[in-house]
Each structure stands twice: as C-alpha cells, then as structure tokens.
Motif scaffolding. Structure first.
Motif, PDB file in Angstrom:
ATOM      1  N   ARG A  66       0.817  -1.232   0.016  1.00 35.84           N
ATOM      2  CA  ARG A  66       0.019  -0.035   0.006  1.00 35.84           C
ATOM      3  C   ARG A  66       0.842   1.286  -0.146  1.00 35.84           C
ATOM      4  O   ARG A  66       0.604   2.110  -0.736  1.00 35.84           O
ATOM      5  CB  ARG A  66      -0.764   0.203   1.316  1.00 35.84           C
ATOM      6  CG  ARG A  66      -1.673   1.034   1.332  1.00 35.84           C
ATOM      7  CD  ARG A  66      -2.786   1.183   2.545  1.00 35.84           C
ATOM      8  NE  ARG A  66      -3.593   2.116   2.545  1.00 35.84           N
ATOM      9  CZ  ARG A  66      -4.508   2.531   3.744  1.00 35.84           C
ATOM     10  NH1 ARG A  66      -4.505   1.269   4.559  1.00 35.84           N
ATOM     11  NH2 ARG A  66      -5.204   3.346   3.774  1.00 35.84           N
ATOM     12  N   GLN A  68       3.903   1.341  -1.329  1.00 33.08           N
ATOM     13  CA  GLN A  68       4.519   1.488  -2.430  1.00 33.08           C
ATOM     14  C   GLN A  68       3.591   2.236  -3.563  1.00 33.08           C
ATOM     15  O   GLN A  68       3.933   2.754  -4.385  1.00 33.08           O
ATOM     16  CB  GLN A  68       4.685   0.004  -3.075  1.00 33.08           C
ATOM     17  CG  GLN A  68       5.978  -0.592  -2.264  1.00 33.08           C
ATOM     18  CD  GLN A  68       7.486  -0.177  -3.072  1.00 33.08           C
ATOM     19  OE1 GLN A  68       7.494  -0.432  -4.273  1.00 33.08           O
ATOM     20  NE2 GLN A  68       8.127   0.396  -2.101  1.00 33.08           N
ATOM     21  N   LEU A  69       2.353   1.995  -3.570  1.00 33.80           N
ATOM     22  CA  LEU A  69       1.279   2.401  -4.288  1.00 33.80           C
ATOM     23  C   LEU A  69       1.165   3.966  -4.001  1.00 33.80           C
ATOM     24  O   LEU A  69       0.732   4.719  -4.956  1.00 33.80           O
ATOM     25  CB  LEU A  69       0.008   1.748  -4.452  1.00 33.80           C
ATOM     26  CG  LEU A  69      -0.089   0.150  -4.741  1.00 33.80           C
ATOM     27  CD1 LEU A  69      -1.514  -0.469  -4.775  1.00 33.80           C
ATOM     28  CD2 LEU A  69       0.347   0.310  -6.148  1.00 33.80           C
ATOM     29  N   ARG A  75       4.388   3.621  -7.725  1.00 30.94           N
ATOM     30  CA  ARG A  75       3.368   3.411  -8.417  1.00 30.94           C
ATOM     31  C   ARG A  75       3.454   3.231 -10.082  1.00 30.94           C
ATOM     32  O   ARG A  75       2.905   2.450 -10.475  1.00 30.94           O
ATOM     33  CB  ARG A  75       2.478   4.559  -8.050  1.00 30.94           C
ATOM     34  CG  ARG A  75       0.988   4.529  -8.632  1.00 30.94           C
ATOM     35  CD  ARG A  75       0.219   3.156  -8.479  1.00 30.94           C
ATOM     36  NE  ARG A  75      -1.036   3.093  -9.107  1.00 30.94           N
ATOM     37  CZ  ARG A  75      -2.237   3.704  -8.893  1.00 30.94           C
ATOM     38  NH1 ARG A  75      -2.076   4.102  -7.843  1.00 30.94           N
ATOM     39  NH2 ARG A  75      -3.156   3.337  -9.453  1.00 30.94           N
ATOM     40  N   TRP A  78       5.146  -0.040 -10.677  1.00 32.14           N
ATOM     41  CA  TRP A  78       4.203  -1.313 -10.381  1.00 32.14           C
ATOM     42  C   TRP A  78       3.302  -1.197 -11.630  1.00 32.14           C
ATOM     43  O   TRP A  78       2.814  -2.235 -12.264  1.00 32.14           O
ATOM     44  CB  TRP A  78       3.536  -1.248  -9.341  1.00 32.14           C
ATOM     45  CG  TRP A  78       4.237  -1.698  -8.033  1.00 32.14           C
ATOM     46  CD1 TRP A  78       4.869  -0.963  -7.069  1.00 32.14           C
ATOM     47  CD2 TRP A  78       4.433  -3.111  -7.673  1.00 32.14           C
ATOM     48  NE1 TRP A  78       5.373  -1.642  -6.060  1.00 32.14           N
ATOM     49  CE2 TRP A  78       5.273  -2.893  -6.793  1.00 32.14           C
ATOM     50  CE3 TRP A  78       4.240  -4.184  -8.259  1.00 32.14           C
ATOM     51  CZ2 TRP A  78       5.743  -4.028  -5.949  1.00 32.14           C
ATOM     52  CZ3 TRP A  78       4.575  -5.480  -7.847  1.00 32.14           C
ATOM     53  CH2 TRP A  78       5.573  -5.313  -6.485  1.00 32.14           C
ATOM     54  N   ASP A  79       2.825  -0.028 -12.200  1.00 29.07           N
ATOM     55  CA  ASP A  79       1.995  -0.045 -13.260  1.00 29.07           C
ATOM     56  C   ASP A  79       2.374  -0.475 -14.523  1.00 29.07           C
ATOM     57  O   ASP A  79       2.203  -1.233 -15.474  1.00 29.07           O
ATOM     58  CB  ASP A  79       1.223   1.453 -13.254  1.00 29.07           C
ATOM     59  CG  ASP A  79       0.092   1.601 -12.352  1.00 29.07           C
ATOM     60  OD1 ASP A  79      -0.262   0.964 -11.705  1.00 29.07           O
ATOM     61  OD2 ASP A  79       0.032   2.909 -12.191  1.00 29.07           O
TER      62      ASP A  79
END
Length: 231
Positions: A66, A68-69, A75, A78-79
C-alpha cells in the motif's frame, strides 16, 4: 474469493489440527515416519506454532504494498510491470481505454471543449503509465494536432482506438466514435473477465484437491508404515 478462502481454511485446519493428532498415534510405534509425512507434519507444526507470525507477515506485506502504491515513482513502476504481464496487461489496457473513451465522449457530448475534456478524461485513467502518455497527447492536441495522431504515437491503446478516432475526426463524428469504442472495450472486458473466471475456478479447485491429496497421502503412508511395523 470464496474458493480461495475455503482452501486456505481447509488446509490450515488439516495441518494445524488433523495431522498432528494422527502423528501422535503414529510416533508411538517408535518408527520413523515416511519423508512425505515428515514434511507435512513439519508444515503443520510451523502453522500451528507460528500462525500469528504468518498473519503479521501478510499484514506487513499488505501495508508495504500500500505504501508502494502511494509513492508516485513506485506506483508508476508497478503499473509498468502490470502492463507487461501477458493477460493482465491487455486487460488493463482495454479497461483504461474504455474509461478514457467513455469519459471523453460524454464530456464532448455535453459541450466541453476537446482540450478540457482530454485533461479531465486522463485523470480518470488509473494506470500512471498510460496517464502520463495521455498527458503528452493532451500537450500535442494543445499545440494544434488532432486526437488520433498523438494517440497513435503514444501507442498506449489498441490500434482500433486510433483507427476509429481517425475516421471520427475525418467525418465529424468524433463523439459517436468515442461512444462506440467505449461500448466495444466494455464488451471485450466483460468477455475477457468471464473467460479468466471460468479458467480460474477449475484451477483453484485442482489446487485445493492437490493440497488435500498430499495431506491425506501423507497420513495413508504413515498408516501403512505402522501396519508393516505391527506385522
């Protein structure tokens, strides 16, 4: 979700409560248990003793992810990883394309200018990589270009998007084409999700059956070893 939860609960109960009870009876025979039984028993003992640590580790991993996002840089990383996944990447792209075209078409239909509509619609996109590319598209549109060409250069959406938008710009039916694109992507997303769920159910059931089979087999092997010892 129900299948996964039931699988975790069933395996945890068997490892923490069922297997140790059988093991107590088998070890009284004074013979070493089969390797598979030892592995299952060790796993059960670990779960029984450290269940709270497993729970805390899962909670810590969830909080870390969470965090990290929440970091813009992480973010976006990860995307980017999500878009590279074989099935998930294509699905996410279609979802974001449907959101963008639906929002943009609705705004244009309500009299919002193209530049303002693009600025608003790109904020609806959840994937930061795609949103950053759409920001570059908005910049090129602001410089006097149309919508189809910058989107084609960004290459964030399927080719069908730019093809139909080009037709819409040439015929003066951009709003209608955006609505048709949104309908197409929404249908494809529903179809792809249904396929994934249809495939996921038997896979989860097979995994549950495999885990329970291993546990039962370990008990059966121990019973056989005990009977051999008795004879």
């Amino acid at each position: 979700a129900i299948l996964i939860v039931l699988a975790i609960v069933a395996v945890a109960v068997m490892l923490a409560f069922v297997v140790p009870r059988f093991t107590e009876m088998f070890t009284e025979a004074g013979r070493e248990l089969p390797l598979l039984t030892q592995l299952v028993v060790a796993t059960g003992s670990f779960v029984e003793r450290w269940w709270w640590a497993i729970g805390l580790a899962g909670l810590a991993a969830a909080l870390w992810f969470r965090q990290q996002l929440r970091d813009p840089v992480e973010r976006e990383r990860w995307d980017q990883r999500l878009l590279r996944l074989p099935l998930a990447g294509a699905l996410v792209t279609k979802i974001e394309a449907g959101r963008f075209t639906r929002t943009l078409g609705t705004l244009l239909g309500n009299g919002v200018s193209l530049l303002t509509a693009i600025d608003i619609a790109k904020e609806i996109v959840g994937n930061r990589v795609i949103a950053r590319s759409l920001a570059q598209v908005a910049l090129r549109v602001r410089q006097g270009e149309g919508l189809a060409r910058p989107l084609a250069a960004a290459a964030v959406f399927p080719p069908l998007t730019t093809q139909l938008l080009k037709v819409g710009e040439e015929t003066g039916r951009l709003e209608q084409m955006l609505g048709e694109l949104a309908d197409i992507y929404e249908r494809e997303v529903r179809r792809d999700l249904q396929r994934l769920l249809t495939l996921a159910e038997p896979v989860i059931i097979l995994m549950i059956a495999g885990l329970i089979t291993v546990i039962i087999l370990s008990v059966v092997l121990a019973v056989i070893e005990t009977n051999d010892l008795a004879f």
